[in-house]
Design an enzyme around this catalytic site. Sequence first.
Site, short mmCIF file in Angstrom:
data_model
loop_
_atom_site.label_atom_id
_atom_site.label_comp_id
_atom_site.label_asym_id
_atom_site.label_seq_id
_atom_site.Cartn_x
_atom_site.Cartn_y
_atom_site.Cartn_z
N THR A 1 45.94 16.38 -6.80
CA THR A 1 44.79 17.27 -6.88
C THR A 1 43.53 16.56 -7.36
OG1 THR A 1 45.30 17.95 -9.15
CG2 THR A 1 46.29 19.24 -7.38
N ASP A 2 42.41 17.23 -7.14
CA ASP A 2 41.14 16.73 -7.66
C ASP A 2 40.89 17.38 -9.03
OD1 ASP A 2 40.30 19.35 -7.14
OD2 ASP A 2 39.13 18.80 -5.38
N ALA A 3 39.70 17.20 -9.55
CA ALA A 3 39.37 17.73 -10.88
C ALA A 3 39.44 19.26 -10.94
CB ALA A 3 37.98 17.25 -11.30
N ILE B 1 42.70 21.39 -6.95
CA ILE B 1 42.91 21.63 -5.52
C ILE B 1 43.36 20.31 -4.88
CG2 ILE B 1 41.73 22.17 -3.35
CD1 ILE B 1 39.93 24.05 -4.96
#
Length: 150
Positions: free
Chosen positions: A21-23, A26
């Site tokens: 995931t990103d920050a 997601i």
Amino acid sequence: MRAQNGVQPFSHHCRVYYEDTDAGGIVYYVNYLKFMERARTERLRELGYAQSTLAGEGLLFVVHSAEARYHAPARLDDELVISAEVIELNRASLRFRQQVRRAADDALLCEGQFLVACVRADNLKPRAIPETLRHAFAGTQAPGPIAAGE
């Protein structure tokens, strides 16, 4: 050759981990390509062929082209179902249609097509897909190892 005559598309299950995931929690867009690569590899394994064994026999599969469309995000801890269906089988290449769906609600998250080429491990030049493997992908023969000389 038309592939997978009436064969159900293969599905691989995986979980979204923090590293995917990103920050914002997601799934980062490029990781869908990794999920689909794993499903193609597991499809090959289900047919009785390991990438490592094929490489040792001088055969590699490389992605020639990739197309992906994103529909909805996957999030941390989601369980995903990734399909891998061979829709075109040629002398030295095959085309996969793939989808990534969320297991909980069957929502389509990402879909794509991948043209995968068969090449020689020593020089990366195209080579014919061995007949036993072609038949396994087409669903016309029981899976098994590549015969000597193929």
